[in-house]
Design a protein around this motif. Structure first.
Motif, PDB file in Angstrom:
ATOM      1  N   TYR A   1      -9.354 -30.438  22.533  1.00  0.00           N
ATOM      2  CA  TYR A   1      -8.476 -29.505  22.313  1.00  0.00           C
ATOM      3  C   TYR A   1      -9.419 -28.124  22.168  1.00  0.00           C
ATOM      4  CZ  TYR A   1      -4.691 -32.848  21.809  1.00  0.00           C
ATOM      5  OH  TYR A   1      -3.874 -33.892  21.933  1.00  0.00           O
ATOM      6  N   THR A   2      -9.207 -27.222  23.181  1.00  0.00           N
ATOM      7  CA  THR A   2     -10.076 -25.933  22.994  1.00  0.00           C
ATOM      8  C   THR A   2      -9.045 -24.856  22.690  1.00  0.00           C
ATOM      9  OG1 THR A   2      -9.712 -25.431  25.349  1.00  0.00           O
ATOM     10  CG2 THR A   2     -11.614 -26.657  24.798  1.00  0.00           C
ATOM     11  N   CYS A   3      -9.277 -23.804  21.654  1.00  0.00           N
ATOM     12  CA  CYS A   3      -8.305 -22.702  21.258  1.00  0.00           C
ATOM     13  C   CYS A   3      -9.372 -21.511  20.877  1.00  0.00           C
ATOM     14  CB  CYS A   3      -7.659 -23.165  19.731  1.00  0.00           C
ATOM     15  SG  CYS A   3      -6.854 -24.702  20.089  1.00  0.00           S
ATOM     16  N   ASP A   4      -8.627 -20.514  21.113  1.00  0.00           N
ATOM     17  CA  ASP A   4      -9.108 -19.321  21.003  1.00  0.00           C
ATOM     18  C   ASP A   4      -8.905 -18.739  19.385  1.00  0.00           C
ATOM     19  OD1 ASP A   4     -10.760 -16.918  21.351  1.00  0.00           O
ATOM     20  OD2 ASP A   4      -9.346 -15.975  22.939  1.00  0.00           O
ATOM     21  N   ARG A   5      -9.651 -17.661  19.115  1.00  0.00           N
ATOM     22  CA  ARG A   5      -9.293 -17.188  17.694  1.00  0.00           C
ATOM     23  C   ARG A   5      -7.962 -17.134  17.510  1.00  0.00           C
ATOM     24  NH1 ARG A   5     -13.898 -12.263  18.049  1.00  0.00           N
ATOM     25  NH2 ARG A   5     -12.494 -11.931  19.809  1.00  0.00           N
ATOM     26  N   GLY A   6      -7.294 -17.209  16.276  1.00  0.00           N
ATOM     27  CA  GLY A   6      -5.988 -17.299  15.906  1.00  0.00           C
ATOM     28  C   GLY A   6      -5.648 -18.456  15.540  1.00  0.00           C
ATOM     29  N   TYR A   7      -6.245 -19.695  16.068  1.00  0.00           N
ATOM     30  CA  TYR A   7      -5.963 -21.063  15.590  1.00  0.00           C
ATOM     31  C   TYR A   7      -7.253 -21.538  14.683  1.00  0.00           C
ATOM     32  CZ  TYR A   7      -2.728 -21.194  19.429  1.00  0.00           C
ATOM     33  OH  TYR A   7      -1.719 -21.238  20.330  1.00  0.00           O
ATOM     34  N   GLU A   8      -7.958 -20.415  14.100  1.00  0.00           N
ATOM     35  CA  GLU A   8      -9.190 -20.869  13.122  1.00  0.00           C
ATOM     36  C   GLU A   8      -8.552 -20.964  11.678  1.00  0.00           C
ATOM     37  OE1 GLU A   8     -11.788 -17.679  12.465  1.00  0.00           O
ATOM     38  OE2 GLU A   8     -10.736 -16.352  13.937  1.00  0.00           O
TER      39      GLU A   8
ATOM     40  N   ILE B   1     -12.608 -24.814  18.394  1.00  0.00           N
ATOM     41  CA  ILE B   1     -11.940 -23.815  18.396  1.00  0.00           C
ATOM     42  C   ILE B   1     -13.043 -22.350  17.963  1.00  0.00           C
ATOM     43  CG2 ILE B   1     -10.331 -22.574  16.826  1.00  0.00           C
ATOM     44  CD1 ILE B   1      -9.153 -25.404  16.320  1.00  0.00           C
ATOM     45  N   ARG B   2     -12.806 -21.227  18.790  1.00  0.00           N
ATOM     46  CA  ARG B   2     -13.611 -20.152  18.543  1.00  0.00           C
ATOM     47  C   ARG B   2     -13.051 -19.468  17.231  1.00  0.00           C
ATOM     48  NH1 ARG B   2     -13.060 -14.876  22.300  1.00  0.00           N
ATOM     49  NH2 ARG B   2     -14.902 -13.567  21.616  1.00  0.00           N
ATOM     50  N   ILE B   3     -14.287 -18.975  16.461  1.00  0.00           N
ATOM     51  CA  ILE B   3     -13.826 -18.394  15.048  1.00  0.00           C
ATOM     52  C   ILE B   3     -14.754 -16.925  15.394  1.00  0.00           C
ATOM     53  CG2 ILE B   3     -13.830 -20.706  13.997  1.00  0.00           C
ATOM     54  CD1 ILE B   3     -16.653 -20.157  12.906  1.00  0.00           C
TER      55      ILE B   3
ATOM     56  N   ASP C   1     -17.006 -13.999  13.935  1.00  0.00           N
ATOM     57  CA  ASP C   1     -18.370 -14.047  13.603  1.00  0.00           C
ATOM     58  C   ASP C   1     -18.520 -13.703  12.196  1.00  0.00           C
ATOM     59  OD1 ASP C   1     -21.208 -14.049  15.047  1.00  0.00           O
ATOM     60  OD2 ASP C   1     -21.273 -12.624  13.522  1.00  0.00           O
ATOM     61  N   GLU C   2     -19.585 -14.235  11.633  1.00  0.00           N
ATOM     62  CA  GLU C   2     -19.817 -14.123  10.053  1.00  0.00           C
ATOM     63  C   GLU C   2     -20.046 -12.755   9.434  1.00  0.00           C
ATOM     64  OE1 GLU C   2     -23.923 -15.836  11.318  1.00  0.00           O
ATOM     65  OE2 GLU C   2     -21.978 -15.672  12.145  1.00  0.00           O
ATOM     66  N   SER C   3     -20.336 -11.684  10.353  1.00  0.00           N
ATOM     67  CA  SER C   3     -20.037 -10.390  10.277  1.00  0.00           C
ATOM     68  C   SER C   3     -18.708  -9.672  10.014  1.00  0.00           C
ATOM     69  CB  SER C   3     -20.855  -9.729  11.278  1.00  0.00           C
ATOM     70  OG  SER C   3     -20.318  -9.602  12.637  1.00  0.00           O
ATOM     71  N   SER C   4     -17.614 -10.510  10.466  1.00  0.00           N
ATOM     72  CA  SER C   4     -16.387  -9.901  10.162  1.00  0.00           C
ATOM     73  C   SER C   4     -15.678 -10.100   8.840  1.00  0.00           C
ATOM     74  CB  SER C   4     -15.589 -10.873  11.023  1.00  0.00           C
ATOM     75  OG  SER C   4     -14.087 -10.534  11.044  1.00  0.00           O
ATOM     76  N   ALA C   5     -15.055  -9.338   8.377  1.00  0.00           N
ATOM     77  CA  ALA C   5     -14.651  -9.256   6.919  1.00  0.00           C
ATOM     78  C   ALA C   5     -13.776 -10.383   6.732  1.00  0.00           C
ATOM     79  CB  ALA C   5     -13.650  -7.753   6.630  1.00  0.00           C
ATOM     80  N   ASN C   6     -13.025 -11.045   7.697  1.00  0.00           N
ATOM     81  CA  ASN C   6     -12.149 -12.036   7.375  1.00  0.00           C
ATOM     82  C   ASN C   6     -12.624 -13.324   7.840  1.00  0.00           C
ATOM     83  OD1 ASN C   6     -11.482 -11.200   9.821  1.00  0.00           O
ATOM     84  ND2 ASN C   6      -9.212 -11.061   9.373  1.00  0.00           N
ATOM     85  N   SER C   7     -14.151 -13.512   8.199  1.00  0.00           N
ATOM     86  CA  SER C   7     -14.407 -14.615   8.742  1.00  0.00           C
ATOM     87  C   SER C   7     -14.651 -16.056   8.016  1.00  0.00           C
ATOM     88  CB  SER C   7     -15.719 -14.335   9.546  1.00  0.00           C
ATOM     89  OG  SER C   7     -16.393 -15.651  10.016  1.00  0.00           O
ATOM     90  N   ILE C   8     -14.341 -17.183   8.346  1.00  0.00           N
ATOM     91  CA  ILE C   8     -14.325 -18.295   7.295  1.00  0.00           C
ATOM     92  C   ILE C   8     -15.866 -18.477   7.210  1.00  0.00           C
ATOM     93  CG2 ILE C   8     -12.210 -19.247   8.448  1.00  0.00           C
ATOM     94  CD1 ILE C   8     -13.736 -21.202   9.893  1.00  0.00           C
ATOM     95  N   LEU C   9     -16.791 -17.887   7.991  1.00  0.00           N
ATOM     96  CA  LEU C   9     -18.112 -18.051   7.573  1.00  0.00           C
ATOM     97  C   LEU C   9     -18.788 -16.805   6.457  1.00  0.00           C
ATOM     98  CD1 LEU C   9     -19.304 -18.827  11.301  1.00  0.00           C
ATOM     99  CD2 LEU C   9     -18.761 -20.659   9.397  1.00  0.00           C
TER     100      LEU C   9
END
Length: 295
Positions: free
Chosen positions: A190-197, A214-216, A218-226
């Protein structure tokens, strides 16, 4: 394989035939044929076909282009007429068209189906007093819509399943899980874009032995899971992702954000019951640099 034009014409002819057959099936009507038994300008076939028109003209910018038989009909009359048609008509058309045009010689990637999931909003007219379709859209405004979550076979260019959610019940995570649960194929990615992360979605897919990419953010984003996870300071990497999902937002978890992820909505997840406070999550993170064509 016929030419693209010929293939599109075959689909168009088949679609019109399938719509006509489903519109003649009383099981797809709210009150059998009592609603359309008299001679009326609004026929069940015309009303059923409205959703499949694709050009840009509209009535009050609420409905797509209409056939000549409906051009002079008010929006409220069309809305009232559509309430007499069950949702089953459209789902039947969807599955019958897939059966007609699915490839007999299915293409795979080394034996694996490549299945893509992405949500789209379908604006609709208000349906009487039913407010279940009234919800917030991706653009921030509220309106009446259905959120369509189709499952698309990337290599065979065909939709194979669909989850429809009223606007107020839009939930892409649950839609992905439902599609994966219903899929009958044994080997699928299954391949999914951001929104399913969602971390709980990752955990559940792992628990059911599903394979996914699943695309997530980037870690520089304030709400990234990384955001708090240690990653290499390089443009590209391929590393393991091992964390513990927890429903405890205590000092221990706060001081170890690189290994703990607090699930703030834990009360909604049955996994955190009967004394269970931690769930191990294993994954893999790949970061790579993309190059635009011609660069």
């Amino acid at each position: 394989m016929p030419s693209l034009n010929k293939f599109c014409n075959l689909q168009s002819v088949a679609l019109k035939r399938v719509i006509k057959e489903e519109a003649s099936n009383s099981a797809n009507m709210v009150h059998s044929y009592s609603d359309f038994s008299r001679s009326r300008k609004l026929s069940v076939l015309d009303l059923a076909a409205v959703a499949y028109q694709t050009e840009d003209r509209s009535i009050n910018r609420s409905l797509p282009i209409l056939p000549d038989s409906l051009a002079d009909v008010s929006l409220s009359a069309i809305s009232q007429g559509r309430q007499k048609i069950k949702h089953s008509l459209y789902s039947n058309v969807f599955y019958r068209m897939n059966d007609l045009f699915s490839s007999e010689d299915d293409k795979t990637f080394h034996g694996w189906q490549l299945l893509s999931v992405d949500g789209s909003e379908i604006t609709i007219s208000p349906d009487g007093n039913d407010m279940s379709t009234y919800g917030g859209s991706k653009k921030g405004s509220k309106h009446h819509f259905y959120h369509a979550n189709p499952l698309y076979d990337v290599l065979n260019h065909v939709y194979i399943d669909l989850v429809m959610q009223p606007g107020s019940q839009k939930n892409e995570d649950s839609a992905l899980m439902e599609l994966a649960h219903r899929h009958k194929g044994e080997k699928a990615i299954y391949t999914c874009d951001r929104g399913y992360e969602a971390l709980m979605t990752f955990y559940r897919l792992n628990q059911t032995n599903e394979h996914f990419v699943i695309r997530i953010k980037d870690e520089s984003s304030a709400n990234s899971i990384l955001k708090h996870y240690p990653t290499p300071d390089t443009e590209e990497y391929d590393i393991s992702f091992d964390v513990t999902l927890t429903c405890k937002n205590n000092s221990h978890a706060k001081s170890n954000w690189d290994t703990y992820k607090y699930i703030s909505s834990y009360a909604k997840h049955p996994e955190f019951q009967n004394g269970v406070t931690e769930l191990p999550l294993h994954g893999r993170i790949i970061r790579y640099k993309t190059v635009s064509e011609g660069v």
